[in-house]
Design an enzyme around this catalytic site. Structure first.
Site, PDB file in Angstrom:
ATOM      1  N   ASP A   1       0.801  -1.230   0.000  1.00  0.00           N
ATOM      2  CA  ASP A   1       0.000   0.000   0.000  1.00  0.00           C
ATOM      3  C   ASP A   1       0.831   1.277   0.000  1.00  0.00           C
ATOM      4  OD1 ASP A   1      -2.735  -1.242   2.084  1.00  0.00           O
ATOM      5  OD2 ASP A   1      -2.564  -0.983  -0.097  1.00  0.00           O
TER       6      ASP A   1
HETATM    7  O1  CEZ Z   1      -2.587  -2.674   5.432  1.00  0.00           O
HETATM    8  C1  CEZ Z   1      -2.176  -3.798   4.688  1.00  0.00           C
HETATM    9  C2  CEZ Z   1      -3.264  -4.029   3.638  1.00  0.00           C
HETATM   10  O2  CEZ Z   1      -4.440  -4.370   4.301  1.00  0.00           O
HETATM   11  O3  CEZ Z   1      -0.935  -3.553   4.083  1.00  0.00           O
HETATM   12  C3  CEZ Z   1      -0.501  -4.617   3.211  1.00  0.00           C
HETATM   13  C4  CEZ Z   1      -1.503  -4.793   2.084  1.00  0.00           C
HETATM   14  O4  CEZ Z   1      -1.113  -5.818   1.205  1.00  0.00           O
HETATM   15  C5  CEZ Z   1      -2.840  -5.143   2.688  1.00  0.00           C
HETATM   16  O5  CEZ Z   1      -3.796  -5.294   1.692  1.00  0.00           O
HETATM   17  C6  CEZ Z   1       0.879  -4.272   2.724  1.00  0.00           C
HETATM   18  O6  CEZ Z   1       0.988  -2.942   2.371  1.00  0.00           O
HETATM   19  O7  CEZ Z   1      -1.817   1.984   4.797  1.00  0.00           O
HETATM   20  C7  CEZ Z   1      -0.868   1.607   5.447  1.00  0.00           C
HETATM   21  O8  CEZ Z   1       0.207   2.137   5.539  1.00  0.00           O
HETATM   22  C8  CEZ Z   1      -1.057   0.375   6.332  1.00  0.00           C
HETATM   23  O9  CEZ Z   1       0.173  -0.100   6.760  1.00  0.00           O
HETATM   24  C9  CEZ Z   1      -1.556  -0.666   5.548  1.00  0.00           C
HETATM   25  O10 CEZ Z   1      -0.609  -0.752   4.567  1.00  0.00           O
HETATM   26  C10 CEZ Z   1      -1.627  -2.039   6.213  1.00  0.00           C
HETATM   27  C11 CEZ Z   1      -2.126  -2.025   7.638  1.00  0.00           C
HETATM   28  O11 CEZ Z   1      -1.085  -1.726   8.486  1.00  0.00           O
HETATM   29  C12 CEZ Z   1      -2.594  -3.386   8.105  1.00  0.00           C
HETATM   30  O12 CEZ Z   1      -1.536  -4.215   8.083  1.00  0.00           O
END
Ligand code: CEZ
Length: 799
Positions: free
Chosen positions: A477
């Site tokens: 993300d």
């Molecule tokens: O959310 C996850 C997402 O739910 O991060 C993963 C992604 O593949 C998943 O679909 C890797 O990026 O927005 C942020 O910075 C958050 O860190 C999200 O990236 C993250 C949450 O911390 C939950 O893990």
């Protein structure tokens, strides 16, 4: 310190200090609660968006469950103070906070359907257990007081449930005799008049109902604490609580019971705590659940027991057995049922959670695939989030364009079809998303065509180098500034696209669409050529190329030299030949492997890189910035099984679970009852904090962990014809047995290494299986398989 119960039904921690953040979580169709061994609790319920009913003493954001929760004295929680009226010196609170008087005996038990705490101080034993009903957002508490001291005791017992600061617009509380409940009310803050119709339907009351009316109560946090604070509340030093109300003051729900306890006496109380819209609802909820705790517990226990999965294992590794037989399927089930408590789950999360449900309740997985495809755009693109109801809207991260959502369709569907053989799904007619260019045309296409369109979209969404655009992120993300100018490409997404195309080609082949299979295989090959001509850095693959044409995730970089995902998926998509595979595996082991698992990248970023994005701003070693991000780690483990690297695969699979040493458990800080989304990383740079669990159980890891067990370690994987049997044990395992539930049949599999065996041999009731595949399986039948393994390694048959 911690141990599983012999029947695997619960895991127990016997002191509140060594793992202060150790927690368990319970959920139902409308709520989620995480509670720690010390009594702190974070809970949310859906109305329909995530909402709270127990707050801290200040305005709090209503957001998703956060990683690495920090606890503080006033953090929401559920506690029971005990004062010995005969010996004022004895004041303690169960389970431990807020008084923090060390109990002589302590237990925190995480069961699959309840949480239980026991604390014994000064001969008084308090047991608290929390259960949920199957549907309503309510906490059902049983609190038992036992006099173990061998003498008569006169006690005051004070269950204290935090309510906190509910609203800056309006909040207050009082005791309602008729409802036998403390009722705290607020008006959820809003400013836009168009929000009023929504707000007025909110459950803006928090109530604490008790089956026995208290002798006194308190609703004001300040009055309860007085000058004593929470560790020695002034109100408890008085004869009686004030029976006062609360008028726009921070609230608490505290009741007082005076107990004359004979030797060995015990008294039990039941409490219902949760949100409600009005008094009428409180009355109906308390009459529905009050005095029905046993029946409700049985119903909830069978609701949770439905998440039991398709594997019962008995291996040389009891810790793994306990986790796989009891906790892994529960966590997979949680994801599939609750969608991580949001109304617009990220598309990649939703489709991977559906993959996991293929091993739990396949019908749910089928429905999830169909819903996701019905929101596909006519041009094949998938949205960033899946709307679970007509009122739902895309929020937060789903308002940022990510390019990867299509890849998960065939990759997850492959596991579903393996497990169910339900190839008929591919012929289901599914509509497309209602959109401006496709206003409710009512046009539909088969699932097969939908995925064709998704594969074509992926194949065409590439630049002149043949690599996929990343826009503002792919699976990762916060990789949001690599391609936001429209030129940057993702090495990982190119590999994931090639792997998706290969997976889809295999499915097309199995469903008789040979020419489509050849086409998609060729397209995967074309992308692999581009990958190898652009991204190989000599010892590993680069992560991508920025808008300005800069390769990143390469040895030349000061930070973020090597990213894990592109190494894993280069193996999965077939881009990495044997030579490259050996090199990248050595590089991963050298730069990314830590005692707590394999890290997502290294060295961690300690400064912003404006051509990569907010990933580089995350604290070094957390989440995507170089943690042991288990979702990325499990991709690597799956790739290792595909590559036949069984010992490395098992070593890393095992590192994902805390223990077995107390030292490792204390470092991770959690019990092995769930896999967290990450363990702190940056091991070589920040060894002090490395290994700490995020305590966040929302993670796509568990679906893949299950797939690694089914496809890899135990190699009991479904095919169109039946069950292919191809275990890939770590070399130090000589035998194991598995009960595999498959398409309605129960298959007992005894696996043993045998000296005179040259290659894997599978016997069914003594007769060898052709191709080691059990076919013509009929539901409801039991089968007995004997598997003989060679003493040396064997490779997993690639799809
Ligand atoms: O959310 C996850 C997402 O739910 O991060 C993963 C992604 O593949 C998943 O679909 C890797 O990026 O927005 C942020 O910075 C958050 O860190 C999200 O990236 C993250 C949450 O911390 C939950 O893990």
């Amino acid at each position: 310190m911690i141990h599983p119960s012999s029947d695997g039904n619960y895991y127990e921690l016997t002191d509140p200090v060594s793992l202060p953040k150790a927690s368990g979580f319970l959920w139902n169709e409308t709520m989620l609660i995480r509670a720690t061994c010390r009594g702190y609790a974070a809970s949310l319920f859906m109305q329909p968006e995530p909402s709270k009913y127990s707050y801290g003493p200040n305005m709090e954001a209503k957001t998703f469950m956060l990683p690495e929760p920090s606890y503080y004295a006033h953090h929401p929680g559920r506690f029971v103070y005990v004062k010995d009226e005969g010996d004022k010196a004895l004041l303690f609170s169960a389970p431990y906070e807020p008084v923090r008087r060390r109990p002589e005996r302590f237990a925190f038990q995480v069961w699959k359907h309840k949480l239980l705490w026991l604390a014994e101080c000064g001969g008084i034993e308090i047991t608290m257990s929390l259960g949920l009903p199957k549907h309503d957002p309510l906490e059902l508490w049983r609190i038992k007081v036992k006099n173990l001291s061998g003498r008569k005791r006169s006690l005051s017992v004070y269950p204290y449930f935090t309510v906190g600061y509910m609203s800056w617009m309006n909040q207050g509380g009082q005791y309602n005799e008729e409802l036998k409940a403390i009722v705290c009310s607020c008006v959820s803050p809003y400013q836009k008049s168009e929000d009023y119709p929504k707000i007025k339907e909110y459950k803006d009351k928090t109530f604490l109902w008790a089956n026995h009316p208290p002798v006194a109560w308190e609703t004001s946090l300040e009055r309860f604490e007085g000058e004593g604070g929470l560790s020695s509340p002034e109100a408890i030093s008085l004869e009686r609580l004030s029976n006062g109300d609360c008028q726009y003051e921070t609230m608490a729900a505290v009741t007082q019971y005076r107990l004359e306890m004979g030797v060995g006496d015990e008294r039990e109380f039941e409490f219902i705590f949760g949100p409600a819209k009005d008094e009428k609802e409180i009355l109906s909820l308390s009459s529905r659940y009050g005095d029905e705790f046993d029946a409700v517990e049985r119903e909830y226990s069978s609701y949770i027991a439905r998440g039991e999965g398709v594997l019962r294992i008995s291996t040389p590794d009891a810790g793994l057995d306990n986790y796989v037989n009891n906790w892994l399927p529960r966590q997979v089930y949680y994801h599939g049922i609750t969608n991580r408590m949001c109304t617009d789950p990220q598309t990649r999360n939703y489709i991977q959670d559906a993959m996991g449900m293929s091993y739990i309740t396949p019908k749910t997985a089928r429905d999830m695939f169909l819903l996701a495809l019905s929101q596909q755009k006519k041009n094949g693109e998938m949205p960033d989030g899946i709307l679970l109801s007509p009122q739902a809207e895309l929020k937060y991260i789903n308002q940022i364009p990510h390019s990867d959502h299509c890849v998960w369709l065939p990759i997850s569907l492959a596991a579903y079809l393996d497990e169910t053989g339900d190839y008929a799904l591919l012929d289901e007619e599914v509509p497309f998303a209602n959109s401006v260019e496709n206003a409710d045309s009512g046009e539909t296409a088969t699932v097969s065509r939908h995925i064709d369109f998704a594969m074509d979209w992926l194949f065409n969404d590439r630049d002149e180098r043949g690599l996929n655009y990343i826009r503002q992120g792919d699976w990762c993300d916060p990789l949001n500034m690599v391609g936001y100018k429209g030129k940057g490409v993702s090495g990982w997404l190119a590999m994931a696209s090639a792997y998706a195309l290969r997976s889809w080609a295999a499915i097309c082949g199995e469903s008789g669409r040979q020419s489509a299979a050849e086409q998609y295989l060729a397209k995967a090959g074309e992308i692999n050529t581009a990958i190898n001509s652009r991204l190989w850095d000599g010892d590993w693959y680069a992560r991508g190329i920025t808008d300005d044409g800069v390769l990143f995730g390469v040895s030349a970089d000061k930070e973020g030299k090597i990213f894990l995902n592109v190494q894993s998926w280069a193996i999965l998509c077939g881009a990495a030949d044997e030579n490259k595979k050996q090199k990248l595996m050595r590089s991963v082991e050298k730069y990314l492997e830590s005692p707590y698992g394999v890290e997502m990248l290294a060295p961690v970023y300690t400064a912003m890189r404006e051509d990569i994005g907010r990933l580089t701003q995350k604290h070094p070693g957390i989440v995507e910035n170089g943690s042991v991000y288990n979702h990325a780690a499990v991709f690597y483990i799956y790739a290792l099984y595909v590559a036949g690297e069984n010992d490395s695969a098992f070593r890393l699979l095992r590192k994902m679970l805390p223990g077995e040493s107390d030292e490792d458990i204390i470092r991770r800080g959690q019990m092995p009852v769930f896999i967290p989304n990450y363990y702190r990383g940056g091991y070589s740079q920040f060894p002090r904090t490395a290994g700490r669990s995020s305590h966040l159980f929302n993670t796509g890891t568990v679906s893949w962990y299950y797939r690694c067990l089914v496809d890899g370690l135990f190699g009991l994987r479904g095919t169109k014809a039946g069950l292919s049997v191809h275990p890939t044990f770590p070399s130090n395992w000589n035998e194991a047995s598995v009960t595999r539930y498959f398409r309605g049949a129960k298959i007992h599999v005894d696996i043993r290494r045998e000296p005179d065996v040259r290659e894997i041999t599978v016997l069914c009731e003594g007769k060898p299986l052709i191709g080691n595949v059990l076919t013509d399986i009929s539901g409801g039948k039991d089968y007995q398989l004997t598997v003989k393994l060679p003493l040396s390694e064997s490779k997993l048959s690639p799809r």
